[in-house]
Write a protein that holds these residues in place. Structure first.
Motif, short mmCIF file in Angstrom:
data_model
loop_
_atom_site.label_atom_id
_atom_site.label_comp_id
_atom_site.label_asym_id
_atom_site.label_seq_id
_atom_site.Cartn_x
_atom_site.Cartn_y
_atom_site.Cartn_z
N PHE A 189 0.85 -1.11 -0.04
CA PHE A 189 -0.13 -0.09 0.07
C PHE A 189 0.75 1.31 0.17
CE2 PHE A 189 -2.80 3.15 2.71
CZ PHE A 189 -3.38 3.58 1.65
N ILE A 190 1.85 1.16 1.05
CA ILE A 190 2.87 2.64 1.01
C ILE A 190 3.59 2.57 -0.34
CG2 ILE A 190 4.82 3.31 2.22
CD1 ILE A 190 1.91 3.67 3.70
N GLU A 191 4.01 1.45 -0.92
CA GLU A 191 4.83 1.61 -2.06
C GLU A 191 4.10 2.07 -3.26
OE1 GLU A 191 7.80 1.00 -4.55
OE2 GLU A 191 7.70 1.65 -2.77
N GLY A 192 2.78 1.41 -3.31
CA GLY A 192 1.84 1.93 -4.17
C GLY A 192 1.58 3.33 -4.45
N VAL A 193 1.27 3.90 -3.07
CA VAL A 193 0.93 5.27 -3.08
C VAL A 193 2.19 6.23 -3.51
CG1 VAL A 193 0.33 7.22 -1.41
CG2 VAL A 193 -0.82 5.14 -1.24
N ARG A 194 3.37 5.87 -2.91
CA ARG A 194 4.47 6.20 -3.19
C ARG A 194 4.80 6.52 -4.87
NH1 ARG A 194 8.73 5.79 -5.93
NH2 ARG A 194 8.36 3.43 -6.20
N ALA A 195 4.74 5.24 -5.38
CA ALA A 195 4.87 5.39 -6.93
C ALA A 195 3.90 6.20 -7.89
CB ALA A 195 5.01 3.81 -7.35
N LEU A 196 2.51 6.05 -7.29
CA LEU A 196 1.52 6.74 -8.23
C LEU A 196 1.33 8.31 -7.76
CD1 LEU A 196 -0.45 6.12 -10.35
CD2 LEU A 196 -2.13 5.83 -8.40
N LEU A 197 1.47 8.55 -6.24
CA LEU A 197 1.11 9.92 -5.84
C LEU A 197 2.02 10.80 -5.30
CD1 LEU A 197 -2.36 8.83 -4.22
CD2 LEU A 197 -1.93 9.78 -6.42
N VAL A 198 3.40 10.10 -4.66
CA VAL A 198 4.33 10.94 -4.15
C VAL A 198 5.65 11.30 -5.00
CG1 VAL A 198 5.93 10.99 -2.03
CG2 VAL A 198 3.65 10.10 -1.63
N ASP A 199 6.29 9.90 -5.34
CA ASP A 199 7.42 10.17 -6.24
C ASP A 199 6.79 10.36 -7.69
OD1 ASP A 199 9.04 10.31 -4.09
OD2 ASP A 199 9.42 8.14 -4.28
N LYS A 200 5.76 9.61 -8.01
CA LYS A 200 5.06 9.60 -9.27
C LYS A 200 5.83 8.76 -10.30
CE LYS A 200 1.98 13.51 -8.18
NZ LYS A 200 1.65 14.88 -8.55
N ASP A 201 6.88 8.09 -9.92
CA ASP A 201 7.74 7.33 -10.96
C ASP A 201 6.81 6.10 -11.55
OD1 ASP A 201 7.75 5.18 -9.28
OD2 ASP A 201 9.51 6.00 -8.25
N LYS A 202 5.80 5.99 -11.18
CA LYS A 202 4.99 4.86 -11.55
C LYS A 202 5.67 3.61 -11.61
CE LYS A 202 1.79 7.72 -13.71
NZ LYS A 202 0.79 8.22 -15.05
N GLN A 203 6.64 3.31 -10.84
CA GLN A 203 7.37 2.10 -10.97
C GLN A 203 7.37 1.22 -9.60
OE1 GLN A 203 9.09 0.75 -13.72
NE2 GLN A 203 8.24 2.44 -14.79
N PRO A 204 6.22 0.92 -9.01
CA PRO A 204 6.27 0.24 -7.58
C PRO A 204 6.94 -0.77 -7.40
CG PRO A 204 4.26 -0.19 -8.98
CD PRO A 204 5.13 0.89 -9.67
N ASN A 205 7.53 -0.91 -6.47
CA ASN A 205 8.59 -2.29 -6.04
C ASN A 205 7.75 -3.11 -5.18
OD1 ASN A 205 10.65 -4.16 -5.78
ND2 ASN A 205 11.51 -3.04 -3.99
N TRP A 206 6.77 -4.08 -5.89
CA TRP A 206 5.93 -4.85 -5.06
C TRP A 206 6.77 -5.88 -4.24
CZ3 TRP A 206 1.95 -1.88 -5.42
CH2 TRP A 206 1.48 -1.28 -6.22
N GLN A 207 6.29 -5.90 -3.06
CA GLN A 207 6.70 -7.14 -2.13
C GLN A 207 5.54 -7.95 -1.52
OE1 GLN A 207 9.60 -5.58 0.80
NE2 GLN A 207 9.63 -3.76 -0.21
N PRO A 208 5.58 -9.26 -2.04
CA PRO A 208 6.41 -9.94 -3.13
C PRO A 208 6.15 -9.24 -4.45
CG PRO A 208 5.08 -11.55 -1.66
CD PRO A 208 4.29 -10.20 -1.45
N ALA A 209 7.06 -9.61 -5.56
CA ALA A 209 7.01 -8.87 -6.65
C ALA A 209 6.51 -9.67 -7.71
CB ALA A 209 8.74 -8.83 -7.13
N THR A 210 6.18 -10.85 -7.40
CA THR A 210 5.75 -11.77 -8.59
C THR A 210 4.42 -12.73 -7.91
OG1 THR A 210 7.25 -13.89 -8.28
CG2 THR A 210 7.86 -12.17 -9.72
N TRP A 211 3.57 -13.28 -8.71
CA TRP A 211 2.62 -14.00 -8.28
C TRP A 211 3.28 -15.45 -7.48
CZ3 TRP A 211 -2.63 -14.25 -10.13
CH2 TRP A 211 -3.37 -13.23 -10.40
N GLY A 212 4.28 -15.81 -8.12
CA GLY A 212 4.75 -17.35 -7.62
C GLY A 212 5.36 -17.02 -6.44
N GLU A 213 5.71 -15.88 -6.05
CA GLU A 213 6.32 -15.57 -4.61
C GLU A 213 5.12 -15.31 -3.59
OE1 GLU A 213 10.09 -13.02 -4.71
OE2 GLU A 213 9.01 -12.49 -6.67
#
Length: 364
Positions: free
Chosen positions: A317-341
């Motif tokens: 949640f925090i990473e998504g808000v950072r990427a979309l609304l704060v830094d606006k780089d639209k490059q979220p680093n999801w944790q876990p990063a992939t479905w398999g993880e």
């Protein structure tokens, strides 16, 4: 500048979300003020009905103003990552109390859902008794892109959509126009935006009598009948959506979605949102909609408060808000990063109760 403006004319209580620069996004103070106004007007003889609108032409309400929430969580994580900050509890509990108040309000509430309607704005719209959309309505619940899920009663209203539309809209954040909202039961009236002044004139001259709700319905019905309802893209894709009715797991949903070869622009937009969104969010959205099917409205909001606060304790949640609304780089680093993880234990953690039943902070 007042963020909530009110006016009373002929027993019509007008409420305007007055934060045009932020597309009328709801801050905690706005939520609190709205709740007080609704409570004061609930038994007032001076109020027969309520008209809720957003300032300007761009948006009714583009969601919750979560920048301050983000800052509070970041500050708390520097002290103790495992502790929930009070700001999270206050924001979500008071927002859901407001939504529930609208759903159960004893007087007619008209919402002018014009322009952008997202997140918290959808919660206000769907809770009203008389929900209006226009030719410029753009509604979406794209919470998968910020590591959240469709809250503000999404568990309730998405499950009430026909076929598998609720599941599809919840997981893909598909943008809906006015015709789509009418088809999917998110709105009661499709009315052209240039009719607004005439509607306000009729409300200003109305004889409220003993049944204000019927008076409002009669006024709005005539304007709705005068508008030509365009084709709904959601309705035109019924055969596609029907394929998801037998998706009993998120993996099955994903397989149906990605294996569909004949993709048009409407489908492609949803697929793009789904694939770029938080893998954890995808899992919690699927589970929340599944377990929420049999819940009462009160139970829905209590379960959502728990899940929303758990999202504040998890990283996406925090990473998504950072990427979309704060830094606006639209490059979220999801944790876990992939479905398999994503593990079952990880998703179970999102649904772990934060309170006992008798200590739950949501009082509705």
């Amino acid at each position: 500048m007042k963020l909530i403006c009110t006016e009373i004319k002929n027993k019509v209580g007008f409420i305007t979300l007055n934060s045009e620069k932020s597309l009328n996004a709801l801050s905690l103070s706005m939520i609190e003020e709205l709740s007080v106004i609704l409570q004061d007007w609930k038994k007032s003889d001076q109020i027969a009905c309520i008209f809720l609108q957003g300032a300007g032409e761009k948006a009714f309400c583009a969601g919750g103003d979560i920048r301050k929430l983000y800052e509070a969580i970041v500050a708390q994580q520097k002290i103790d990552k495992k502790k929930l900050t009070q700001e999270c509890i206050d924001f979500f509990s008071k927002e859901y109390e407001l939504d529930y108040k609208l759903h159960t309000y004893p007087k007619p509430v008209i919402v002018w859902g014009h322009g952008i309607v997202m997140g918290g704005g959808v919660g206000l719209l769907v809770g009203a008794s008389h929900r209006i959309v226009t030719e410029k309505t753009k509604l979406a619940m794209p919470e998968i892109n910020i590591g959240l899920y469709p809250d503000v009663g999404g568990t309730w209203f998405l499950n009430k959509m026909p076929s598998a539309y609720g599941l599809y809209v919840g997981l893909t954040g598909t943008r809906l126009d006015g015709a789509d909202c009418k088809f999917l039961g998110l709105a009661d009236y499709y009315i052209l935006s240039d009719s607004k002044d005439k509607i306000l004139q009729e409300l200003a001259q109305a004889n409220w009598g003993s049944d204000p709700s019927q008076v409002v319905s009669d006024i709005l019905k005539s304007f709705g009948e005068a508008a030509d309802l365009p084709a709904s893209q959601a309705e035109l894709h019924q055969s596609f959506i029907k394929k998801f009715e037998n998706a009993h797991s998120l993996e099955q949903f994903r397989e149906v979605l990605l294996s569909h070869s004949d993709r048009d622009e409407w489908m492609q937009a949803g697929i793009k949102n789904f694939e770029s969104g938080s893998p954890s969010s995808a899992y919690i959205i699927f589970r929340q909609l599944h377990i929420g099917r049999g819940l009462s409205l009160e139970e829905v909001f209590r379960s959502e408060l728990n899940l929303s606060c758990q999202c504040c304790l998890h990283p996406d949640f925090i990473e998504g808000v950072r990427a979309l609304l704060v830094d606006k780089d639209k490059q979220p680093n999801w944790q876990p990063a992939t479905w398999g993880e994503v593990s079952l234990e990880w998703i179970d953690g999102y649904f772990k109760p934060l309170w006992e039943k008798d200590t739950h902070p949501l009082k509705i």
